[in-house]
Scaffold this active site. Structure first.
Site, PDB file in Angstrom:
ATOM      1  N   CYS A  77      -1.011  -3.394 -25.931  1.00  0.00           N
ATOM      2  CA  CYS A  77      -0.541  -3.359 -27.363  1.00  0.00           C
ATOM      3  C   CYS A  77       1.180  -3.811 -27.316  1.00  0.00           C
ATOM      4  CB  CYS A  77      -0.659  -1.867 -27.639  1.00  0.00           C
ATOM      5  SG  CYS A  77       0.541  -1.740 -29.288  1.00  0.00           S
ATOM      6  N   CYS A  80       5.153  -1.691 -28.310  1.00  0.00           N
ATOM      7  CA  CYS A  80       6.286  -0.792 -27.707  1.00  0.00           C
ATOM      8  C   CYS A  80       6.424  -1.647 -26.586  1.00  0.00           C
ATOM      9  CB  CYS A  80       5.968   0.469 -27.370  1.00  0.00           C
ATOM     10  SG  CYS A  80       5.501   1.657 -28.480  1.00  0.00           S
ATOM     11  N   CYS A 160      -2.331   6.163 -29.081  1.00  0.00           N
ATOM     12  CA  CYS A 160      -0.705   5.882 -29.392  1.00  0.00           C
ATOM     13  C   CYS A 160       0.164   6.894 -29.306  1.00  0.00           C
ATOM     14  CB  CYS A 160      -0.683   5.122 -30.536  1.00  0.00           C
ATOM     15  SG  CYS A 160       0.858   4.751 -31.279  1.00  0.00           S
ATOM     16  N   GLN A 285      11.775   5.384 -44.875  1.00  0.00           N
ATOM     17  CA  GLN A 285      12.059   5.453 -43.323  1.00  0.00           C
ATOM     18  C   GLN A 285      10.838   5.714 -42.603  1.00  0.00           C
ATOM     19  OE1 GLN A 285      14.317   3.604 -41.465  1.00  0.00           O
ATOM     20  NE2 GLN A 285      16.074   3.347 -42.926  1.00  0.00           N
ATOM     21  N   TYR A 314      19.273  -2.207 -52.489  1.00  0.00           N
ATOM     22  CA  TYR A 314      18.051  -2.417 -51.396  1.00  0.00           C
ATOM     23  C   TYR A 314      17.670  -0.780 -51.197  1.00  0.00           C
ATOM     24  CZ  TYR A 314      20.225  -6.715 -50.521  1.00  0.00           C
ATOM     25  OH  TYR A 314      20.964  -8.069 -50.917  1.00  0.00           O
ATOM     26  N   GLU A 335      16.235  -2.198 -56.273  1.00  0.00           N
ATOM     27  CA  GLU A 335      15.201  -2.390 -55.309  1.00  0.00           C
ATOM     28  C   GLU A 335      14.164  -3.581 -55.906  1.00  0.00           C
ATOM     29  OE1 GLU A 335      12.715  -2.593 -52.542  1.00  0.00           O
ATOM     30  OE2 GLU A 335      14.295  -1.592 -52.178  1.00  0.00           O
ATOM     31  N   ASP A 380      21.671  -1.458 -47.717  1.00  0.00           N
ATOM     32  CA  ASP A 380      20.502  -1.197 -46.616  1.00  0.00           C
ATOM     33  C   ASP A 380      19.479  -2.316 -46.807  1.00  0.00           C
ATOM     34  OD1 ASP A 380      18.578  -0.017 -44.817  1.00  0.00           O
ATOM     35  OD2 ASP A 380      18.371   1.664 -45.797  1.00  0.00           O
ATOM     36  N   CYS A 407      19.053  -2.591 -39.755  1.00  0.00           N
ATOM     37  CA  CYS A 407      17.804  -2.451 -38.777  1.00  0.00           C
ATOM     38  C   CYS A 407      17.750  -3.683 -38.010  1.00  0.00           C
ATOM     39  CB  CYS A 407      16.418  -2.033 -39.621  1.00  0.00           C
ATOM     40  SG  CYS A 407      16.047  -3.832 -40.622  1.00  0.00           S
TER      41      CYS A 407
END
Length: 454
Positions: A77, A80, A160, A285, A314, A335, A380, A407
């Site tokens: 996968c 990760c 998972c 989030q 945002y 937004e 953000d 992020c």
């Protein structure tokens, strides 16, 4: 060095997001999907006089801290990257990456306060978007995530470890049901088939679950599908089941039409004493427990608000705006996703916050329509950062303090150069790990104008 040559070396470091660096015959080589300390064999894919690029062929020796992955899908996968590292080692790796990206911009001694861990390092996600497909061409139908490095192959991830057991039970039940019914998955190249995506969202505090099945247009979902889901032995409670029709060629989760099959088209989550209504496509989030840490950090970085207007740009479903509303004269959130804005308005109303205003549209355009002048700002933006033209408008307000939540540290580093050039300085910088096991990291920066410093 010729393409196709197999070389060996030890990974010296990992640049964000997944570029391993090693030295081969005096030249630096970049290889993805590796870890610092691993000794690897790689195939040269691009040769150059100073820098080489390669593809991982084999890990010859694991990194000193590596362990067996707790996830049965790790390696196949693509979700990760750090499951084989103990959590403290993951945190140190991410902290090193952010520090190396921001140091050239802010200076070696910039005010970096390290990294805060996620309260939950496993089973933390509150949203998953699964795809229907097959793992090998012509093989049985699968439902899960893309195979690492593949645009087409889908790995069934019913083991998972970044989601709780309810997600795994729902995934397996949906896959088994449609396999029994022999409903085909949608094939992107041929543009034929039915099943496209399965979206599952769940409240960490409330336990409420929202399920969205996305198919090609024209498919009628049988009542038995809903009955199967409602009969599952889940730890949470299903708040709603929806069916979306997507006629787009693009492999994205979207709906041209949305049908309610059961319950309601939203669920609730609670953060820091506030209650939030979350709809299928509204931004929230993906780690609720981590979000509390992130937003507490942002609120702390903004400092003491003494009335005045705050812009939350945002703003998603208005989480930050509503946390600031009790101490501000007014908060204006902007937004681009209309569904998120509508949810933000309802959330503010349900939380009894009358001084929040939410506007739908592109930040670049909406700022031109506002007569209010902010005293503070919270930013953000999406992963790619702030559009240069929007950044210019943001800077033109000259507010005394801003908090930037990012992020993607590479986008943050680029945008910070513009803030510094406009007379701001980074007063505090801290990371919050919202994505254990993966490459993702959130960074919070407090920016203040030099002219306002005593």
């Amino acid at each position: 060095m010729k393409k196709g040559t197999v070389v060996e070396g030890r990974v010296e470091r990992l640049n964000f997001p997944n570029k391993g660096i090693l030295t081969v015959e005096g030249r630096k080589m970049t290889v993805k999907n590796v870890l610092p300390g691993q000794r690897i064999a790689a195939v040269v894919t691009k040769g150059g006089e100073r820098r080489l690029e390669g593809r991982l062929q084999q890990v010859l020796e694991p990194a000193p801290e590596e362990r067996e992955s707790p996830c049965p899908h790790f390696g196949s996968c693509g979700g990760c990257a750090y499951q084989t590292l103990p959590y403290p080692a993951q945190l140190q790796l991410k902290e090193n990456q952010v520090r190396s990206l921001l140091s050239p911009v802010l200076g070696e001694d910039f005010p970096f306060e390290g990294i805060l861990p996620s309260p939950r390092s496993a089973e933390y996600r509150n949203k998953m978007e699964f795809s229907f497909g097959d793992e090998t061409k012509g093989g049985p139908m699968t439902l899960g995530l893309h195979r690492r490095g593949s645009f087409y192959d889908i790995v069934t991830v019913d083991g998972c470890r970044i989601v709780d057991p309810d997600y795994r039970r729902i995934l397996r039940a949906v896959l088994d049901y449609f396999a029994e019914e022999q409903v085909p998955f949608y094939q992107k190249m041929q543009r034929q088939g039915i099943l496209r995506h399965l979206v599952v969202r769940k409240g960490w505090k409330t336990g409420e679950i929202l399920i969205l099945l996305v198919t090609a247009p024209g498919y009628a979902v049988e009542e038995e599908f809903v009955s199967r889901l409602l009969a599952l032995p889940l730890e949470g409670a299903i708040a709603g089941i929806l069916h979306g029709e997507n006629g787009s060629v693009a492999d994205v989760v979207r709906c041209d039409a949305l049908h309610l099959l059961y319950g309601q088209d939203y669920f609730y989550e609670e953060l820091l004493g506030l209650r939030f209504r979350i709809t299928p496509f509204s931004f929230f989030q993906t780690n609720s427990a981590g979000a509390e840490v992130l937003y507490q950090t942002a609120r702390e970085f903004l400092g003491e608000i003494r009335g005045g207007t705050v812009f939350d740009l945002y703003s998603g479903t208005g989480t930050i705006a509503q946390m600031l509303a009790p101490v501000a004269e007014q908060v204006i959130g902007v937004e681009i996703v209309e569904e998120a804005v509508e949810a933000a308005r309802k959330n503010a109303e349900e939380n009894g916050l009358a001084n929040c205003r939410f506007l739908a549209g592109d930040v670049l355009k909406v700022l031109d329509t506002l007569e209010e002048k902010p005293r503070w700002m919270v930013l953000d933006p999406p992963r790619e950062g702030i559009h240069p033209k929007a950044l210019g408008k943001i800077l033109s307000y000259g507010v005394e303090r801003m908090v930037y939540i990012s992020c993607k540290p590479t986008s943050l580093a680029r945008d910070l150069e513009a803030f510094l050039a406009a007379g701001y300085r980074a007063e505090r910088v801290k990371c919050v790990d919202m994505f254990p096991g993966t490459r993702g990291i959130e960074t919070v920066v407090s920016l203040c104008r030099e002219t306002h410093q005593e």
